[in-house]
Design an enzyme around this catalytic site. Sequence first.
Site, short mmCIF file in Angstrom:
data_model
loop_
_atom_site.label_atom_id
_atom_site.label_comp_id
_atom_site.label_asym_id
_atom_site.label_seq_id
_atom_site.Cartn_x
_atom_site.Cartn_y
_atom_site.Cartn_z
N ARG A 108 -6.65 10.39 -0.15
CA ARG A 108 -6.48 10.84 -1.54
C ARG A 108 -7.82 10.90 -2.26
O ARG A 108 -8.07 11.80 -3.04
CB ARG A 108 -5.50 9.92 -2.27
CG ARG A 108 -4.04 10.19 -1.88
CD ARG A 108 -3.09 9.13 -2.42
NE ARG A 108 -3.20 7.88 -1.68
CZ ARG A 108 -3.26 6.67 -2.21
NH1 ARG A 108 -3.21 6.52 -3.52
NH2 ARG A 108 -3.37 5.60 -1.46
N HIS A 146 0.87 -1.18 0.00
CA HIS A 146 0.00 0.00 0.00
C HIS A 146 0.90 1.22 0.00
O HIS A 146 1.88 1.28 0.76
CB HIS A 146 -0.89 -0.02 1.25
CG HIS A 146 -2.02 0.96 1.20
ND1 HIS A 146 -1.83 2.31 1.26
CD2 HIS A 146 -3.36 0.76 1.09
CE1 HIS A 146 -3.01 2.91 1.19
NE2 HIS A 146 -3.95 2.00 1.09
#
Length: 631
Positions: A269, A249
């Site tokens: 994000r 990740h």
Amino acid sequence: TTRIERHHYDVVVIGAGGAGLRAAIEARLAGKKTAIISKSLFGKAHTVMAEGGAAAAMGNANSRDNWQVHFRDTMRGGKFLNNFRMAELHAKESPQRIWELETYGALFDRTKDGKISQRNFGGHEYPRLAHVGDRTGLELIRTLQQKIVSLQQEDKRDHGSYDARIKVFAETTVTELLLDGDRVAGAFGYYRESGEFVLFEAPSVVLATGGVGRSYKVTSNSWEYTGDGHALALRAGATLINMEFLQFHPTGMVWPVSVKGILVTESVRGDGGVLKNSDGKRFMFDYVPDVFRKQYAETEEEADRWYTDPDNNRRPPELLPRDEVARAINSEVKAGRGTPSGGVFLDIASRKPAEEIRRRLPSMYHQFKELADVDITKEPMEVGPTCHYVMGGVEVDPDSGAAFGHVRGLFAAGEVSGGMHGSNRLGGNSLSDLLVFGKRAGGHAASYADSLPARPKVGIAAVEAAVETALAPLQRDTGENPYTLQQDLQVVMGDMVGIIRREGELEDALIRLAELRERVAKVSASGGRRYNPGWHLALDLRNMLVVSECTAKAALERRESRGGHTREDHPAMDPTWRRVNLVCSLDGDTVCLERKPLPKMRPELIGLFDRAELAKYLTDEELAEFDAHVA
Ligand code: FAD
């Protein structure tokens, strides 16, 4: 003689995350006497830690979304290596599984007109993640557990006992599957607290044990993720696929060191957060690969407009699939443009009002405040890649979850199974995967148990062998300490089988793993059987080792870069490799690796893609077949 508690069930589910609970519910609804076993406390599984949401093409936030678009995104995310049938079932059935969860009492965040809200995530064309703030997994587990309680209340009413048809064995670790010939006959394990042994006789076993991240030093995974289900399957004669594909990740915490690896949700994000290097540059614009060029913005202005006008602008490159973002961060840090702690900056503070950040990302706000004394509404976070998810897993029949190989009565669902996500999983696709395939595996495990004319029998010799293996580390006093061995394993996997891989290092890693295997065979744990974490780890180590060996072997064999497998010495994606699955099996103690052709996508599914896009992934031969079909 050793005392062993015995139980009889129709279906035994190993693992109490989303996949295990959903499987158990289905088996119990089919009338089967079902056990749920979990190594950790009931309610504590990775599923509960899931933050962002569950992907399902309900079309609530954008009515153009549908299963076909979700299917396409999933295949793209996995770089076309996914088992297409699993991706198809997943895209088609996720919405029903989410709505069903509402009937169990789930309370998702809402759109203005009262529908389930859906948020943006990397690789998903439309806002698609059903969520509850950034605590979606908690709601998922809460409602599945609540459903189980309601079924137990029914059983109390109808059969006089809450445990009549569904019982939870928490803090119980399964160390061995027991077989009768090539059929599953049960599972053997121990209660973590007392160290006492327990035997479950059952014709159907569902593996739902989650991931393998604890073989890596920097990981978002918690202590129990040692690849147990993967190893149990191998030892029972089943096969694993895609083990070279691990998801790093892009955004784990990098500081303070004590919490390095802890996840920072992609929702940061999705909600507007941007990545910057130490020069303050939004560097992701430099890392959009050709296969994705058409779908991603070229300027900051366009990227920023997309959040409010997604129909007329392209997505920000911060929302590329995770493998792309993780590699980009890795490159920036390597080029000397990283932060003081070796990460990059993730900035939401300059992008959203403080009050909105606290409302939409409450866990992230608290996580940084408490662990790093950083106020994310005022300062950027420091983040870097962390080992997060294993795409590889038990090779299963897509419709039923039945394991392939030389074993019957074994099923797998959730992260422990392989195929669904191909070479890279899209965020949000795991929570929906758990529900879709958990239900399927539980249902098929139940009907398999019904179909047997006679129950398989657990042999005494196998039980004695399981007892002996389990007690061995306690009976040795000359071997090494399990914690040292785990650390050494983590160094090998992190340094040599990590995010960027090279042939020579992978070869070295295999030599080091073979040495470690010898050392683990002689591991000793001090103390007795009552709550002894050193002993538990000693038993987990052999699982971590065999699974790590599968990963290293497959990573060495696959001479291309795709999704969660990056070879510095073979940096391109190679269409001939797209047609190949690497399948691991065990022959005695030896890990064997075989190439197997990928199942062919059905014409109506392949027809969902443009020829131009297919040309980026398929061989000329496959394209000619496609052209012939279209003509
Ligand atoms: P898990 O939930 O991992 O449960 C495994 C179970 O198996 C546990 O109960 C464990 O105790 C048990 N077990 C393991 N070994 C044994 C054994 N030997 N004996 C008995 N029991 C055993 N995915 C998304 O889709 N969206 C997200 O927003 C998201 N966020 C995430 C955030 C974090 C921090 C993490 C770590 C993961 C996230 N993921 C997300 C991924 C997702 O949460 C996991 O892939 C998923 O929950 C796995 O579910 P599972 O049911 O397969 O297994």
